[in-house]
Design a protein around this motif. Sequence first.
Motif, PDB file in Angstrom:
ATOM      1  N   ARG A 213       0.828  -1.198   0.000  1.00  0.00           N
ATOM      2  CA  ARG A 213       0.000   0.000   0.000  1.00  0.00           C
ATOM      3  C   ARG A 213       0.869   1.257   0.000  1.00  0.00           C
ATOM      4  N   LEU A 214       1.948   1.232   0.771  1.00  0.00           N
ATOM      5  CA  LEU A 214       2.854   2.388   0.823  1.00  0.00           C
ATOM      6  C   LEU A 214       3.377   2.730  -0.572  1.00  0.00           C
ATOM      7  N   VAL A 215       3.758   1.688  -1.315  1.00  0.00           N
ATOM      8  CA  VAL A 215       4.327   1.922  -2.643  1.00  0.00           C
ATOM      9  C   VAL A 215       3.252   2.397  -3.610  1.00  0.00           C
ATOM     10  N   GLY A 216       2.066   1.807  -3.535  1.00  0.00           N
ATOM     11  CA  GLY A 216       0.966   2.222  -4.407  1.00  0.00           C
ATOM     12  C   GLY A 216       0.619   3.692  -4.193  1.00  0.00           C
ATOM     13  N   GLU A 217       0.536   4.098  -2.922  1.00  0.00           N
ATOM     14  CA  GLU A 217       0.208   5.505  -2.623  1.00  0.00           C
ATOM     15  C   GLU A 217       1.337   6.424  -3.066  1.00  0.00           C
ATOM     16  N   ALA A 218       2.571   5.966  -2.936  1.00  0.00           N
ATOM     17  CA  ALA A 218       3.713   6.797  -3.346  1.00  0.00           C
ATOM     18  C   ALA A 218       3.672   7.024  -4.854  1.00  0.00           C
ATOM     19  N   LEU A 219       3.402   5.962  -5.610  1.00  0.00           N
ATOM     20  CA  LEU A 219       3.325   6.091  -7.074  1.00  0.00           C
ATOM     21  C   LEU A 219       2.219   7.068  -7.453  1.00  0.00           C
ATOM     22  N   SER A 220       1.077   6.948  -6.790  1.00  0.00           N
ATOM     23  CA  SER A 220      -0.041   7.809  -7.142  1.00  0.00           C
ATOM     24  C   SER A 220       0.284   9.276  -6.833  1.00  0.00           C
ATOM     25  N   GLN A 221       0.955   9.551  -5.714  1.00  0.00           N
ATOM     26  CA  GLN A 221       1.319  10.942  -5.402  1.00  0.00           C
ATOM     27  C   GLN A 221       2.414  11.445  -6.348  1.00  0.00           C
ATOM     28  N   ALA A 222       3.345  10.568  -6.717  1.00  0.00           N
ATOM     29  CA  ALA A 222       4.417  10.983  -7.627  1.00  0.00           C
ATOM     30  C   ALA A 222       3.825  11.375  -8.978  1.00  0.00           C
ATOM     31  N   GLN A 223       2.825  10.626  -9.421  1.00  0.00           N
ATOM     32  CA  GLN A 223       2.194  10.962 -10.710  1.00  0.00           C
ATOM     33  C   GLN A 223       1.441  12.273 -10.609  1.00  0.00           C
ATOM     34  N   SER A 224       0.799  12.495  -9.476  1.00  0.00           N
ATOM     35  CA  SER A 224       0.073  13.752  -9.313  1.00  0.00           C
ATOM     36  C   SER A 224       1.044  14.934  -9.293  1.00  0.00           C
ATOM     37  N   VAL A 225       2.208  14.764  -8.661  1.00  0.00           N
ATOM     38  CA  VAL A 225       3.221  15.822  -8.658  1.00  0.00           C
ATOM     39  C   VAL A 225       3.725  16.084 -10.077  1.00  0.00           C
ATOM     40  N   ALA A 226       4.011  15.007 -10.817  1.00  0.00           N
ATOM     41  CA  ALA A 226       4.541  15.165 -12.180  1.00  0.00           C
ATOM     42  C   ALA A 226       3.532  15.891 -13.067  1.00  0.00           C
ATOM     43  N   ALA A 227       2.242  15.603 -12.842  1.00  0.00           N
ATOM     44  CA  ALA A 227       1.208  16.240 -13.661  1.00  0.00           C
ATOM     45  C   ALA A 227       1.123  17.733 -13.372  1.00  0.00           C
ATOM     46  N   ARG A 228       1.362  18.111 -12.099  1.00  0.00           N
ATOM     47  CA  ARG A 228       1.202  19.518 -11.724  1.00  0.00           C
ATOM     48  C   ARG A 228       2.462  20.345 -11.902  1.00  0.00           C
ATOM     49  N   ARG A 229       3.606  19.697 -11.942  1.00  0.00           N
ATOM     50  CA  ARG A 229       4.864  20.445 -12.004  1.00  0.00           C
ATOM     51  C   ARG A 229       5.602  20.111 -13.286  1.00  0.00           C
ATOM     52  N   PRO A 230       5.263  20.775 -14.372  1.00  0.00           N
ATOM     53  CA  PRO A 230       5.869  20.448 -15.671  1.00  0.00           C
ATOM     54  C   PRO A 230       7.393  20.592 -15.665  1.00  0.00           C
ATOM     55  N   ASP A 231       7.915  21.561 -14.907  1.00  0.00           N
ATOM     56  CA  ASP A 231       9.369  21.737 -14.911  1.00  0.00           C
ATOM     57  C   ASP A 231      10.063  20.519 -14.302  1.00  0.00           C
ATOM     58  N   LEU A 232       9.433  20.020 -13.241  1.00  0.00           N
ATOM     59  CA  LEU A 232      10.003  18.838 -12.591  1.00  0.00           C
ATOM     60  C   LEU A 232       9.864  17.628 -13.515  1.00  0.00           C
ATOM     61  N   ALA A 233       8.683  17.505 -14.127  1.00  0.00           N
ATOM     62  CA  ALA A 233       8.465  16.402 -15.060  1.00  0.00           C
ATOM     63  C   ALA A 233       9.455  16.493 -16.220  1.00  0.00           C
ATOM     64  N   ALA A 234       9.792  17.742 -16.611  1.00  0.00           N
ATOM     65  CA  ALA A 234      10.726  17.928 -17.727  1.00  0.00           C
ATOM     66  C   ALA A 234      12.109  17.391 -17.375  1.00  0.00           C
ATOM     67  N   LEU A 235      12.460  17.461 -16.081  1.00  0.00           N
ATOM     68  CA  LEU A 235      13.731  16.865 -15.636  1.00  0.00           C
ATOM     69  C   LEU A 235      13.755  15.394 -16.022  1.00  0.00           C
ATOM     70  N   LEU A 236      12.580  14.752 -15.864  1.00  0.00           N
ATOM     71  CA  LEU A 236      12.468  13.336 -16.200  1.00  0.00           C
ATOM     72  C   LEU A 236      12.705  13.118 -17.691  1.00  0.00           C
ATOM     73  N   GLY A 237      12.081  14.013 -18.516  1.00  0.00           N
ATOM     74  CA  GLY A 237      12.257  13.923 -19.963  1.00  0.00           C
ATOM     75  C   GLY A 237      13.706  14.162 -20.346  1.00  0.00           C
ATOM     76  N   GLY A 238      14.381  14.984 -19.543  1.00  0.00           N
ATOM     77  CA  GLY A 238      15.821  15.204 -19.727  1.00  0.00           C
ATOM     78  C   GLY A 238      16.139  16.012 -20.970  1.00  0.00           C
ATOM     79  N   GLY A 239      17.430  16.053 -21.305  1.00  0.00           N
ATOM     80  CA  GLY A 239      17.898  16.858 -22.427  1.00  0.00           C
ATOM     81  C   GLY A 239      17.257  16.453 -23.748  1.00  0.00           C
ATOM     82  N   ALA A 240      16.940  15.166 -23.917  1.00  0.00           N
ATOM     83  CA  ALA A 240      16.398  14.683 -25.190  1.00  0.00           C
ATOM     84  C   ALA A 240      15.149  15.471 -25.582  1.00  0.00           C
ATOM     85  N   ARG A 241      14.247  15.631 -24.616  1.00  0.00           N
ATOM     86  CA  ARG A 241      13.005  16.298 -24.927  1.00  0.00           C
ATOM     87  C   ARG A 241      13.250  17.789 -25.208  1.00  0.00           C
TER      88      ARG A 241
END
Lengths: 245, 245
Positions: free
Chosen positions: B174-202
Amino acid sequence: MSEQQTSAAAGPAAASAAGAGVIDLLGLLAYARLVAFFRLAGDAELAPTLAGKGQLAEIAVSEQANYRRLHDRLRELGADPEEAMRPFVVPLDAWHARTEPQSWLESLVKAYVGDGIADDFYRRLAELADLETQALVRDTLVESGRAEFVAAQVRAAIADDPRLAGRLSLWARRLVGEALSQAQSVAARRPDLAALLGGGARESAKGGAGADDTAQPGDLAMVSRMFADLTDAHTARLEAMGLSG
Amino acid sequence: MSEQQTSAAAGPAAASAAGAGVIDLLGLLAYARLVAFFRLAGDAELAPTLAGKGQLAEIAVSEQANYRRLHDRLRELGADPEEAMRPFVVPLDAWHARTEPQSWLESLVKAYVGDGIADDFYRRLAELADLETQALVRDTLVESGRAEFVAAQVRAAIADDPRLAGRLSLWARRLVGEALSQAQSVAARRPDLAALLGGGARESAKGGAGADDTAQPGDLAMVSRMFADLTDAHTARLEAMGLSG
């Protein structure tokens, strides 16, 4: 508890009583610091800003560092730190349960006034112990940084809403009343600690008979007298916040 | 947020996006550490012994030290630390509210498994930032001392009562499931942070157009892929405690 726990230069019987008193004092202080750490950390949830939360976290952490030092000192003296703390869990938990802040301002006043008078009291107790204990206790007392942080915030809040002054003054009085009542309960239950209050005078009057199981009525009166002596510093803290005694 | 926040050697547009992403990353980590401090301190009330309380206080304090370093780094970069943390208050508070431990063992498993997978995730994110940020993030990750403390206690409890293994394994899932769900919500709201994930390629595919206001679907998928990649370390933590995945 063994004789080697004391570093006082008194005779064996007096040393034994003083040693147990010192272990009691360090155990009391260690638990006081540990529980203050948890309470401050818990109260930070009441902080209206992230910056306030961060500052209270900082204060809480300084309590944990003090706990660690007292804990290590107990171990150094050959005592079991958890054993030494245990007698003080009930009275200190009771003090916190009876003085649970209902607002951020109440928690600030508690962190300053409550811990302030407790520290004054511990400092007085420590004056009656050996020099090393005195130095350690002095070192683990609340630093003045807290005073400025708290006083400025309380003053600003009262400037915004002057009616707060009366309510927070009452709260400060309650904190001191509850502290006195818990200190007397501790003195009644811990004759070795109360004997520290009686000091060398009482030891010699008893002809070095060592600790007995009940505190002397004089020790309890001494607790009240000590609290009365702490009034000046307490009043100064109230004034720094713009409160009255 | 200003250009000087980044120390990456990329072009100006890429630097601006990476800079905001790095401030987001540090803000996320700083609040994660501050709230972990408060939660660990709060959970310590569940500890069955004074020694356990003291040990959890120690762990909590290490989180506050990490918070302080991240906070100072944000200020150094010219960012307002509280501003940088603010976007992460809701998702991180939600994660803690949904994973409130009901027992001492649950709080131990959370301190190990939950913070462990979060740290693995933060480390991966940091690998996409500049070298100085990478080093700071690595330094502020949970030390291995916690692992031993927690794993030993959970193993001992399971040895006493083997039925606990199933219940705690479910809790870890359950801890991991909730963590994944919050991480996705953060990525959706913070494009700059999500862009770090996309990295230089994007960044180069977009012709250096800088950050926009919505995360790309690819970034959200990347969060899931990153979590999947963290499985090995997670499984190792479970096994150290005698739990299954």
